[in-house]
Design a protein around this motif. Structure first.
Motif, short mmCIF file in Angstrom:
data_model
loop_
_atom_site.label_atom_id
_atom_site.label_comp_id
_atom_site.label_asym_id
_atom_site.label_seq_id
_atom_site.Cartn_x
_atom_site.Cartn_y
_atom_site.Cartn_z
N ALA A 1 0.90 -1.25 0.07
CA ALA A 1 -0.23 -0.23 0.07
C ALA A 1 0.66 1.10 0.25
CB ALA A 1 -1.08 -0.21 1.14
N GLY B 1 1.82 2.94 -3.28
CA GLY B 1 1.15 4.24 -3.57
C GLY B 1 0.49 4.06 -4.74
N PRO C 1 -2.34 2.06 -7.56
CA PRO C 1 -3.59 1.13 -7.00
C PRO C 1 -3.73 0.09 -7.76
CG PRO C 1 -4.71 3.72 -7.55
CD PRO C 1 -2.76 3.40 -7.23
N LEU D 1 -1.31 -2.42 -6.06
CA LEU D 1 -2.33 -3.49 -5.23
C LEU D 1 -3.04 -4.04 -5.65
CD1 LEU D 1 -2.29 -0.87 -2.65
CD2 LEU D 1 -2.33 -2.97 -1.61
N GLY D 2 -4.05 -3.86 -7.10
CA GLY D 2 -5.07 -5.15 -7.44
C GLY D 2 -4.72 -6.42 -8.09
N ALA E 1 -3.38 -8.30 -4.68
CA ALA E 1 -4.75 -8.78 -4.08
C ALA E 1 -5.53 -9.52 -4.79
CB ALA E 1 -6.16 -7.57 -4.23
N LYS F 1 -8.89 -7.14 -1.83
CA LYS F 1 -9.11 -6.74 -3.55
C LYS F 1 -10.34 -5.58 -3.91
CE LYS F 1 -10.92 -9.49 -7.78
NZ LYS F 1 -9.82 -8.93 -8.52
N ALA G 1 -8.79 -2.72 -2.86
CA ALA G 1 -7.73 -2.43 -3.89
C ALA G 1 -8.49 -1.61 -5.21
CB ALA G 1 -7.10 -3.17 -4.55
N PRO H 1 -4.94 5.16 -2.92
CA PRO H 1 -4.16 4.58 -2.61
C PRO H 1 -4.20 4.95 -0.88
CG PRO H 1 -2.44 6.14 -4.40
CD PRO H 1 -4.56 5.62 -4.15
#
Lengths: 322, 322
Positions: free
Chosen positions: A124, A127, A129, A132-133, A136, B121, B124, B129
């Motif tokens: 995270a 920073g 997204p 992070l997708g 996940a 998920k 996300a 962020p």
């Protein structure tokens, strides 16, 4: 080529990853820090941070986020190991006692949860997204894979395609996610992203096949766990599946495959038989073919020492003895 | 005021959250979907999605990300419940059988991991962020809190400050994180973010205190688990701590507090004694004071039906009978 020599171009970055992994553990609650330190110290080849860093180095980008991703990827891997070892009742990993063999299951569940949360936190901090997708999604694939394995019809005959689905979830998905994350951070083009994912997925697949091959050929001292440990736990991997394909009426293989019970003498003999069979070599050859797919994927990526290292790493994955 | 009436302004959003929670379960692997559906169906008040939605509605913003956050927050809560019930060997939650009482611990660990991954998920997908940072921080606080609880010196006397630290990690941190996430999505000012966090933290704290009070006064039918279940498991909550402060030499309380062993008749009598003590009322009064802090925090936030609902929700948290 030795792994150390292959990874020379990112030596200093890997040292920083090592320090940060220990920092991540050290900063926190005492008893837990000891446990996490022990899993960090137990080694591992840091292949996952290595591919992350090498992939990132293909594209000009600042260090910080790339280092964070590399640390996050290794922590995510460790978290899955902690829960896995607990769920499999494994007592040894890489020759060291597993957390669950030293701690009660409550603390082990929490230790896995903690390392997982730490991985998420560091991811995270990057920073981004999209990264992070990917993170996940990878967790989802890994956990779903474990659950499906748990629910696979115990009486069904082991199949190659099911094996490949399983090892994608277990291993290849994280390699794929690591490569793609590094690409996102480096603003890689669509074409490059595709190549990164293809390399990661195939490298991870070959890596797992060789792990499964080594489970048959290594000695306990080499691999840090009993020889044939997968089959002993009823997990039928590629060498055994290939052997079974060619000996569909083998009585011991039949009884192992459908979990009908077998005695330990039969099991020892079966493991011995597979370990000297042509099918073991065939499994290794299949991994070699898959690695070639990974290496071909590299051809579209920016040329240089980092791409060369990814190429050599793929050779190492096949050649390694443990 | 009934909870249903308080939450009228976000009735349709809460219905959507309910549908999405079920969708999140239904879309996936069969046997797991059944288990997750059962935990979703077992109810719960959906207080966490409610505060998320109400906080978000204070600021003009599109629905989609807010709904996702609300779903993610409830899934995160469910994931912690699944691992918690396993770790506590709880057999009942809200009157329904817990997952671990129906499944083996392996599947339960994986179910918790899965729901957690799903929460990550969906968080996300929000693509922010800062929100993901809050999400990851909250997980860290929750897991660290559980681990610390596991490691608290069993022989030390239960303290009020330790209790507050514990319930912050266990409950209040998620309320705080949910409120702040909604604020981030609505581009709330620094001042508003502070107020949102303060409300969430204090509401969550009061919510947990009342849970702990109700554990002494409810009947099994009301709360869905045995009366005094915390103390029976050696968990000393605010009413018992206050009672102990005023009766520092009480022999049964002493033996429970330092886990020196006690018989079940003594324990029953102790629970009965606390349940009719002035300390139980004092614990409730303390929750009431904390709720007032939460309500005062609301005063700086945009006025209207959503703020009013947050105000009324805080009253409900104190007044509720289960």
């Amino acid at each position: 080529m030795e792994l150390k020599d292959i990874l020379k171009p990112i030596e200093s970055e890997l040292n920083q990853v090592e320090t940060r992994l220990h920092d991540a553990a050290r900063a926190e609650f005492g008893p837990l820090a000891l446990v996490i330190d022990s899993i960090i110290d137990s080694g591992g080849k840091r292949i996952r941070p290595a591919v992350t860093l090498l992939a990132g180095r293909l594209f000009p980008q600042p260090d910080e986020n790339l280092l964070k991703m590399a640390v996050s990827v290794e922590l995510l891997h460790m978290a899955t190991l902690i829960h896995d070892d607990l769920l499999d009742n494994a007592t040894k990993r890489r020759g060291s006692a597993t957390i669950n063999s030293k701690w009660d299951s409550k603390s082990t569940v929490l230790a896995g949860d903690y390392v997982w949360a730490k991985a998420a936190k560091i991811a995270a901090e990057v920073g981004n997204p999209q990264v992070l997708g990917i993170f996940a999604d990878t967790i989802m694939v890994i956990v779903e894979g474990e659950i499906k394995q748990d629910y696979t019809d115990a009486k069904s005959r082991p199949q190659r395609d099911e094996y490949y689905t399983r090892i994608y979830a277990k291993t290849a998905s994280l390699f794929e996610g690591a490569m793609r994350s590094a690409g996102v951070l480096g603003n890689a083009s669509e074409k490059h992203m595709h190549a990164l994912g293809l390399y990661g997925r195939n490298l991870g697949t070959a890596f797992q096949i060789i792990d499964d091959v080594l489970d048959f050929v290594g000695t306990q001292a080499d691999v840090g766990k009993p020889v044939g440990s997968d089959l002993r736990q009823g997990v039928v991997t590629l060498p055994a599946i290939m052997y079974y394909e060619n000996h569909p009426n083998h009585p011991v293989m039949n009884s192992i495959a459908v979990k009908n019970g077998h005695n330990s003498h039969d099991l020892d003999a079966m493991i011995q038989e597979i370990s000297t069979s042509p099918e073991l070599a065939a499994a290794r050859a299949e991994a070699q073919d898959i690695v070639r797919v990974a290496q071909r994927a590299l051809e579209t990526l920016p040329k240089g020492k980092y791409r060369q290292a990814l190429h050599d790493l793929a050779d190492y994955v096949i050649a390694r003895k443990k």
